[in-house]
Design an enzyme around this catalytic site. Sequence first.
Site, PDB file in Angstrom:
ATOM      1  CG  ASP A 114      -2.462  -3.175  -4.870  1.00 45.95           C
ATOM      2  OD1 ASP A 114      -1.927  -2.000  -4.104  1.00 45.95           O
ATOM      3  OD2 ASP A 114      -2.287  -4.276  -4.407  1.00 45.95           O
ATOM      4  CG  HIS A 174      -0.605   7.285  -4.139  1.00 47.99           C
ATOM      5  ND1 HIS A 174      -0.910   5.979  -4.323  1.00 47.99           N
ATOM      6  CD2 HIS A 174      -0.005   7.408  -2.950  1.00 47.99           C
ATOM      7  CE1 HIS A 174      -0.667   5.402  -3.449  1.00 47.99           C
ATOM      8  NE2 HIS A 174       0.190   6.126  -2.580  1.00 47.99           N
ATOM      9  CG  LEU A 192     -19.200   4.692 -16.305  1.00 49.30           C
ATOM     10  CD1 LEU A 192     -19.305   3.126 -16.368  1.00 49.30           C
ATOM     11  CD2 LEU A 192     -17.488   5.053 -16.698  1.00 49.30           C
TER      12      LEU A 192
HETATM   13  C1  IPE Z   1      -6.259  -2.562  -1.620  1.00 51.26           C
HETATM   14  O1  IPE Z   1      -4.725  -2.260  -1.781  1.00 51.26           O
HETATM   15  C2  IPE Z   1      -6.776  -1.175  -1.412  1.00 51.26           C
HETATM   16  C3  IPE Z   1      -6.823  -0.248  -2.214  1.00 51.26           C
HETATM   17  C4  IPE Z   1      -6.215  -0.409  -3.620  1.00 51.26           C
HETATM   18  C5  IPE Z   1      -7.523   1.133  -2.235  1.00 51.26           C
HETATM   19  P1  IPE Z   1      -3.712  -2.415  -0.439  1.00 51.26           P
HETATM   20  O2  IPE Z   1      -2.303  -2.125  -1.207  1.00 51.26           O
HETATM   21  O3  IPE Z   1      -4.173  -1.540   0.639  1.00 51.26           O
HETATM   22  O4  IPE Z   1      -3.896  -3.909   0.079  1.00 51.26           O
HETATM   23  P2  IPE Z   1      -2.982  -4.928   0.811  1.00 51.26           P
HETATM   24  O5  IPE Z   1      -2.583  -4.239   1.972  1.00 51.26           O
HETATM   25  O6  IPE Z   1      -1.811  -5.256  -0.023  1.00 51.26           O
HETATM   26  O7  IPE Z   1      -3.758  -6.009   1.110  1.00 51.26           O
HETATM   27  C1  IPE Z   2      -2.669   1.363  -4.435  1.00 54.44           C
HETATM   28  O1  IPE Z   2      -1.236   1.319  -4.515  1.00 54.44           O
HETATM   29  C2  IPE Z   2      -3.360   2.781  -3.882  1.00 54.44           C
HETATM   30  C3  IPE Z   2      -3.939   2.451  -2.776  1.00 54.44           C
HETATM   31  C4  IPE Z   2      -4.094   1.418  -1.984  1.00 54.44           C
HETATM   32  C5  IPE Z   2      -4.338   3.698  -2.198  1.00 54.44           C
HETATM   33  P1  IPE Z   2      -0.558   1.130  -3.242  1.00 54.44           P
HETATM   34  O2  IPE Z   2      -0.260   2.347  -2.634  1.00 54.44           O
HETATM   35  O3  IPE Z   2      -1.112  -0.089  -2.362  1.00 54.44           O
HETATM   36  O4  IPE Z   2       0.872   0.453  -3.742  1.00 54.44           O
HETATM   37  P2  IPE Z   2       1.520  -0.570  -3.587  1.00 54.44           P
HETATM   38  O5  IPE Z   2       0.809  -1.820  -3.264  1.00 54.44           O
HETATM   39  O6  IPE Z   2       2.156  -0.440  -2.173  1.00 54.44           O
HETATM   40  O7  IPE Z   2       2.667  -0.977  -4.517  1.00 54.44           O
HETATM   41 MG    MG Z   3      -1.077  -1.854  -2.364  1.00 50.59          MG
END
Ligand code: IPE
Ligand code: IPE
Ligand code: MG
Length: 254
Positions: free
Chosen positions: A34, A51, A145
């Site tokens: 995240d 990303h 792995l």
């Molecule tokens: C969780 O992250 C999903 C992934 C890392 C793929 P999100 O960014 O979607 O989670 P929330 O919305 O902050 O809970």
């Molecule tokens: C995690 O990073 C990747 C996915 C959930 C796909 P985010 O896109 O959720 O990044 P933040 O949380 O908005 O910073």
């Molecule tokens: Mg996120």
Amino acid sequence: MFQRLRAFFGKTSALLPQALDTDNIPQHIAIIMDGNGRWAKNRGLPRIAGHHSGMKTVKRITMAADRLGVKYLTLYAFSTENWKRPKAEVEFLMKLPQQFLSIELKELIENNVQVRMMGYKEDLPSHTLEAVEEAVRQTAGNTGLVLNFALNYGSRKEMIGAVRQISEAVQAGRLAPQDIEDSHLAEHLLSAGIPDPDLLIRTSGELRLSNFMLWQLAYSEMWFTDVYWPEFTEEHFHDAVREYQRRARRYGGL
Ligand code: IPE
Ligand code: IPE
Ligand code: MG
């Protein structure tokens, strides 16, 4: 294994805070990757740049897990709730598996990594699914792995699916309600055949599970860091494993 670690730490071992215990490496590590968007925003970049950068961390941490001798690495790449994001971002995210695999599949194969996918295939664009399935096919015989991508994964949907299948068995008279056990549910989850995670890591400072492996994480150790996924390094990964090794897992016992 010790030699492998020595070779890997090399001359810098004296600088490491504390060596990792090679006899107590988590068998299964699950990661909620995240913070890509916030990482990008802090740099004045569009979210998709985060990303893109996060994809490099996937490679880095996969190799780090492989070197440590971790058996299963599950990476939360896209949740069943992430479809709520703007269309352009979702489209970008759906291109990443292809991009990642076109660059890295060769090296994954050289390292005996087995790619798997845990998630709902039906909603994925065909280009995304085909790339993942091709990688799964090409690495099916590998014995190193297991790199398990949680892609279009959601724990509640997964559990409802399991409950439905068990209900059908009950309705058909193949299973009595009083005989339903943990193992019945576990074997109907998308993670069937994979042991529960020993360690859960979440980056970016959020302290929640976001619908990730709710059943499987019942007794997992959890480790959270404020570091955003694009800047998560092998050292951070080792910090998590080191902390894991300090924990006493009691499973309700003493
Ligand atoms: C969780 O992250 C999903 C992934 C890392 C793929 P999100 O960014 O979607 O989670 P929330 O919305 O902050 O809970
Ligand atoms: C995690 O990073 C990747 C996915 C959930 C796909 P985010 O896109 O959720 O990044 P933040 O949380 O908005 O910073
Ligand atoms: Mg996120």
